[in-house]
Design a protein around this motif. Sequence first.
Motif, PDB file in Angstrom:
ATOM      1  N   ASP A  23       0.808  -1.216   0.000  1.00 54.36           N
ATOM      2  CA  ASP A  23       0.000   0.000   0.000  1.00 54.36           C
ATOM      3  C   ASP A  23       0.843   1.269   0.000  1.00 54.36           C
ATOM      4  O   ASP A  23       0.395   2.323  -0.442  1.00 54.36           O
ATOM      5  N   ALA A  24       2.053   1.160   0.548  1.00 56.72           N
ATOM      6  CA  ALA A  24       2.916   2.337   0.670  1.00 56.72           C
ATOM      7  C   ALA A  24       4.371   1.884   0.760  1.00 56.72           C
ATOM      8  O   ALA A  24       4.649   0.723   1.078  1.00 56.72           O
ATOM      9  N   ILE A  25       5.277   2.817   0.490  1.00 61.07           N
ATOM     10  CA  ILE A  25       6.703   2.498   0.586  1.00 61.07           C
ATOM     11  C   ILE A  25       7.415   3.540   1.443  1.00 61.07           C
ATOM     12  O   ILE A  25       7.058   4.711   1.454  1.00 61.07           O
ATOM     13  N   VAL A  26       8.415   3.054   2.152  1.00 57.37           N
ATOM     14  CA  VAL A  26       9.366   3.908   2.858  1.00 57.37           C
ATOM     15  C   VAL A  26      10.676   3.721   2.119  1.00 57.37           C
ATOM     16  O   VAL A  26      11.120   2.593   1.890  1.00 57.37           O
ATOM     17  N   LEU A  27      11.287   4.820   1.702  1.00 62.95           N
ATOM     18  CA  LEU A  27      12.434   4.729   0.813  1.00 62.95           C
ATOM     19  C   LEU A  27      13.769   4.592   1.536  1.00 62.95           C
ATOM     20  O   LEU A  27      14.755   4.161   0.950  1.00 62.95           O
ATOM     21  N   ASN A  28      13.812   4.988   2.809  1.00 63.81           N
ATOM     22  CA  ASN A  28      15.055   4.925   3.567  1.00 63.81           C
ATOM     23  C   ASN A  28      14.694   4.627   5.013  1.00 63.81           C
ATOM     24  O   ASN A  28      13.678   5.151   5.506  1.00 63.81           O
ATOM     25  N   GLU A  29      15.499   3.854   5.695  1.00 63.77           N
ATOM     26  CA  GLU A  29      15.178   3.481   7.072  1.00 63.77           C
ATOM     27  C   GLU A  29      15.119   4.680   8.020  1.00 63.77           C
ATOM     28  O   GLU A  29      14.535   4.593   9.092  1.00 63.77           O
ATOM     29  N   LYS A  30      15.710   5.825   7.642  1.00 64.17           N
ATOM     30  CA  LYS A  30      15.645   7.033   8.465  1.00 64.17           C
ATOM     31  C   LYS A  30      14.311   7.763   8.312  1.00 64.17           C
ATOM     32  O   LYS A  30      13.961   8.589   9.144  1.00 64.17           O
ATOM     33  N   ASP A  31      13.571   7.484   7.247  1.00 63.56           N
ATOM     34  CA  ASP A  31      12.346   8.227   6.928  1.00 63.56           C
ATOM     35  C   ASP A  31      11.299   8.113   8.031  1.00 63.56           C
ATOM     36  O   ASP A  31      11.138   7.052   8.637  1.00 63.56           O
ATOM     37  N   ASN A  32      10.592   9.219   8.248  1.00 64.90           N
ATOM     38  CA  ASN A  32       9.476   9.192   9.192  1.00 64.90           C
ATOM     39  C   ASN A  32       8.128   9.318   8.468  1.00 64.90           C
ATOM     40  O   ASN A  32       7.096   9.490   9.106  1.00 64.90           O
TER      41      ASN A  32
END
Length: 99
Positions: free
Chosen positions: A4-13
Motif C-alpha cells: 500500500d505504501a513504501i518507505v524509501l530509507n530506514e531514516k524516513d518518518n
Amino acid sequence: MAIDAIVLNEKDNVATAVQILKAGQKASVRLGRELHAAVLAEDIPYGHKFAVRNITKGEDILKYGEVIGRATKDIPSGCHAHVQNIESLRGRGDLKGDK
C-alpha cells in the motif's frame, strides 16, 4: 501481499502511498525487503505521504533519508503529512543561510 505504501530509507518518518488509502485501513508498508503494518488515521491520496511514527511540531520530515521539510504541528502516526502540517525549508528567503 499487495503493498500500500513504501518507505524509501530506514531514516524516513513518512511513507508514500502507492494507491488510494482509507482511514482505518491497516496498510502494508514496504521498507527494503521487509513489510510493516501501519493503521491509517485519515484517508491518504495516491502519491501522498503519511507519518509512520509520531512526529512532533518542529521536527524534520525525512524522505529518501533527506530532510524535505519541517512539521508545523504534531503529526500522529498514520496521519496525512502534507502542506497542512509541513513547511518547506528551501527557497523561502526568511531562513538564515537561505539564498
